[in-house]
Design a protein around this motif. Structure first.
Motif, PDB file in Angstrom:
ATOM      1  N   SER A 127     -68.795 -50.554  16.041  1.00  0.00           N
ATOM      2  CA  SER A 127     -69.705 -50.417  17.186  1.00  0.00           C
ATOM      3  C   SER A 127     -69.255 -51.291  18.349  1.00  0.00           C
ATOM      4  N   VAL A 128     -68.835 -52.522  18.048  1.00  0.00           N
ATOM      5  CA  VAL A 128     -68.355 -53.430  19.089  1.00  0.00           C
ATOM      6  C   VAL A 128     -67.120 -52.838  19.774  1.00  0.00           C
ATOM      7  N   ALA A 129     -66.200 -52.328  18.971  1.00  0.00           N
ATOM      8  CA  ALA A 129     -64.968 -51.766  19.524  1.00  0.00           C
ATOM      9  C   ALA A 129     -65.255 -50.564  20.412  1.00  0.00           C
ATOM     10  N   ILE A 130     -66.220 -49.744  20.015  1.00  0.00           N
ATOM     11  CA  ILE A 130     -66.595 -48.595  20.839  1.00  0.00           C
ATOM     12  C   ILE A 130     -67.127 -49.067  22.186  1.00  0.00           C
ATOM     13  N   GLY A 131     -67.954 -50.110  22.167  1.00  0.00           N
ATOM     14  CA  GLY A 131     -68.462 -50.653  23.419  1.00  0.00           C
ATOM     15  C   GLY A 131     -67.347 -51.137  24.322  1.00  0.00           C
ATOM     16  N   ALA A 132     -66.364 -51.827  23.731  1.00  0.00           N
ATOM     17  CA  ALA A 132     -65.225 -52.312  24.522  1.00  0.00           C
ATOM     18  C   ALA A 132     -64.404 -51.153  25.068  1.00  0.00           C
ATOM     19  N   ALA A 133     -64.227 -50.105  24.257  1.00  0.00           N
ATOM     20  CA  ALA A 133     -63.466 -48.937  24.705  1.00  0.00           C
ATOM     21  C   ALA A 133     -64.182 -48.232  25.850  1.00  0.00           C
ATOM     22  N   GLN A 134     -65.509 -48.157  25.770  1.00  0.00           N
ATOM     23  CA  GLN A 134     -66.263 -47.540  26.864  1.00  0.00           C
ATOM     24  C   GLN A 134     -66.163 -48.376  28.137  1.00  0.00           C
ATOM     25  N   ALA A 135     -66.186 -49.708  27.986  1.00  0.00           N
ATOM     26  CA  ALA A 135     -66.046 -50.583  29.149  1.00  0.00           C
ATOM     27  C   ALA A 135     -64.697 -50.362  29.832  1.00  0.00           C
ATOM     28  N   LYS A 136     -63.650 -50.196  29.027  1.00  0.00           N
ATOM     29  CA  LYS A 136     -62.323 -49.950  29.617  1.00  0.00           C
ATOM     30  C   LYS A 136     -62.321 -48.635  30.385  1.00  0.00           C
ATOM     31  N   ARG A 137     -62.978 -47.640  29.851  1.00  0.00           N
ATOM     32  CA  ARG A 137     -63.082 -46.362  30.581  1.00  0.00           C
ATOM     33  C   ARG A 137     -63.764 -46.557  31.933  1.00  0.00           C
ATOM     34  N   LEU A 138     -64.890 -47.259  31.910  1.00  0.00           N
ATOM     35  CA  LEU A 138     -65.647 -47.467  33.142  1.00  0.00           C
ATOM     36  C   LEU A 138     -64.847 -48.264  34.164  1.00  0.00           C
ATOM     37  N   ASN A 139     -64.023 -49.187  33.671  1.00  0.00           N
ATOM     38  CA  ASN A 139     -63.205 -50.030  34.543  1.00  0.00           C
ATOM     39  C   ASN A 139     -61.873 -49.388  34.903  1.00  0.00           C
ATOM     40  N   LYS A 140     -61.660 -48.148  34.434  1.00  0.00           N
ATOM     41  CA  LYS A 140     -60.398 -47.427  34.652  1.00  0.00           C
ATOM     42  C   LYS A 140     -59.206 -48.242  34.146  1.00  0.00           C
ATOM     43  N   ASP A 141     -59.416 -48.880  33.006  1.00  0.00           N
ATOM     44  CA  ASP A 141     -58.390 -49.667  32.312  1.00  0.00           C
ATOM     45  C   ASP A 141     -57.843 -48.798  31.181  1.00  0.00           C
ATOM     46  N   ASN A 142     -56.584 -48.438  31.266  1.00  0.00           N
ATOM     47  CA  ASN A 142     -56.005 -47.474  30.326  1.00  0.00           C
ATOM     48  C   ASN A 142     -55.482 -48.093  29.028  1.00  0.00           C
ATOM     49  N   HIS A 143     -55.790 -49.352  28.787  1.00  0.00           N
ATOM     50  CA  HIS A 143     -55.324 -49.991  27.562  1.00  0.00           C
ATOM     51  C   HIS A 143     -56.188 -49.589  26.355  1.00  0.00           C
ATOM     52  N   LEU A 144     -55.668 -49.906  25.168  1.00  0.00           N
ATOM     53  CA  LEU A 144     -56.291 -49.448  23.928  1.00  0.00           C
ATOM     54  C   LEU A 144     -57.143 -50.532  23.277  1.00  0.00           C
TER      55      LEU A 144
END
Length: 283
Positions: A127-144
């Motif tokens: 769940s934590v990782a999903i939240g971080a992945a969504q944050a990267k999407r919102l920030n237009k950060d293409n890292h994994l």
């Protein structure tokens, strides 16, 4: 290989195993079995696969992120972080000691570089990782974003709620990894609560699945994770099922769940260290 040769990575793995054994022995507490089994994975991630910034920042903007969900295998995480330069290698000697930043389960309140979330309550890391992945999407950060879970941990219901959420939201910048060693603290996972057909179970939840049969071979681990990386941006999260051996690298620890959370005595430590030569210098 682009950063390190297989030989160099294997040398790091061997030193990490020594660190794990010495840390757990020194305080007579901790979880050596799963830590030893995941040494190749974490070395591969931090020394070859992940794009990391030079200086640690808890937000992790502009770099790949890793979350350890099964926080009880903190010895391998601390060793790899120290060997990768996040904090002094000498600090490994404080593992599980009073006032140490290296608690039995990773925590954030002391600001230990490399640790972005307190972990150890099983079932929460995905769940934590999903939240971080969504944050990267919102920030237009293409890292994994990477997250490691234990196979026994999959008996927690929150994991499957998170699995549904990730596929529903097409979280294709997320690579989850399961330490598929078939053992947990009370015995074999098949005896405690069978996981069934795990590859097809994850596929049924809408995930792409990569299976790595030789999870204690650095080359195989890196090849499997590179395949997982190649599957990102395909509108589905990726699951890597990593077949490992609990207690890998120490003959009397392998093949038994006993070493999930038991520290070696003096004689056992001596035997284990003889099987893992010092390659980078002990702390």
């Amino acid at each position: 290989m682009t950063k390190n040769s297989i030989h160099n990575l294997e040398a790091i793995v061997q030193q990490v195993r020594r660190d794990i054994l010495r840390m757990v022995h020194a305080c007579q507490s901790g979880h050596p079995g799963g830590s030893l089994g995941c040494a190749e994975l974490l070395v591969g991630l931090y020394f070859e696969l992940m794009q990391r910034n030079e200086h640690f920042d808890v937000n992790g903007e502009g770099e790949d992120l890793f979350f350890l969900s099964n926080g009880h295998i903190s010895p391998v995480f601390y060793s790899v972080l120290a060997r990768a330069g996040y904090f002094p290698i000498s600090e490994l000697a404080t593992f599980r000691k009073l006032s140490s930043r290296l608690q039995g389960h990773p925590t954030t309140h002391e600001g230990l570089p490399g640790i972005r979330v307190a972990s150890g309550s099983l079932g929460q890391g995905l769940s934590v990782a999903i939240g971080a992945a969504q944050a990267k999407r919102l920030n237009k950060d293409n890292h994994l974003v990477y997250v490691l879970m234990g196979d026994g941990e999959l008996q927690e219901g929150q994991v499957w709620e998170a699995a549904m959420y990730a596929s529903h939201n097409k979280m294709d910048n997320l690579i989850a990894i399961v330490d598929y060693n078939g053992a947990q603290i009370d015995g074999a996972t098949n005896d405690v609560l069978s996981l069934g057909d795990l590859p097809h179970k994850w596929m049924a939840f809408g995930w792409k699945v990569v299976e790595v049969r030789r999870g204690n071979d650095v080359g195989s681990v890196i090849a499997g994770l590179r395949r997982a990386q190649s599957m990102t941006a395909e509108k589905a999260p990726i699951m890597v099922l990593l077949h490992t051996e609990m207690g890998n690298g120490v003959d009397f620890m392998m093949g038994s769940h006993k070493w999930h959370g038991v520290a070696p005595n003096d004689a056992q430590l001596e035997s284990a260290l003889r099987q893992n030569a010092e390659t980078l210098g002990d702390y």
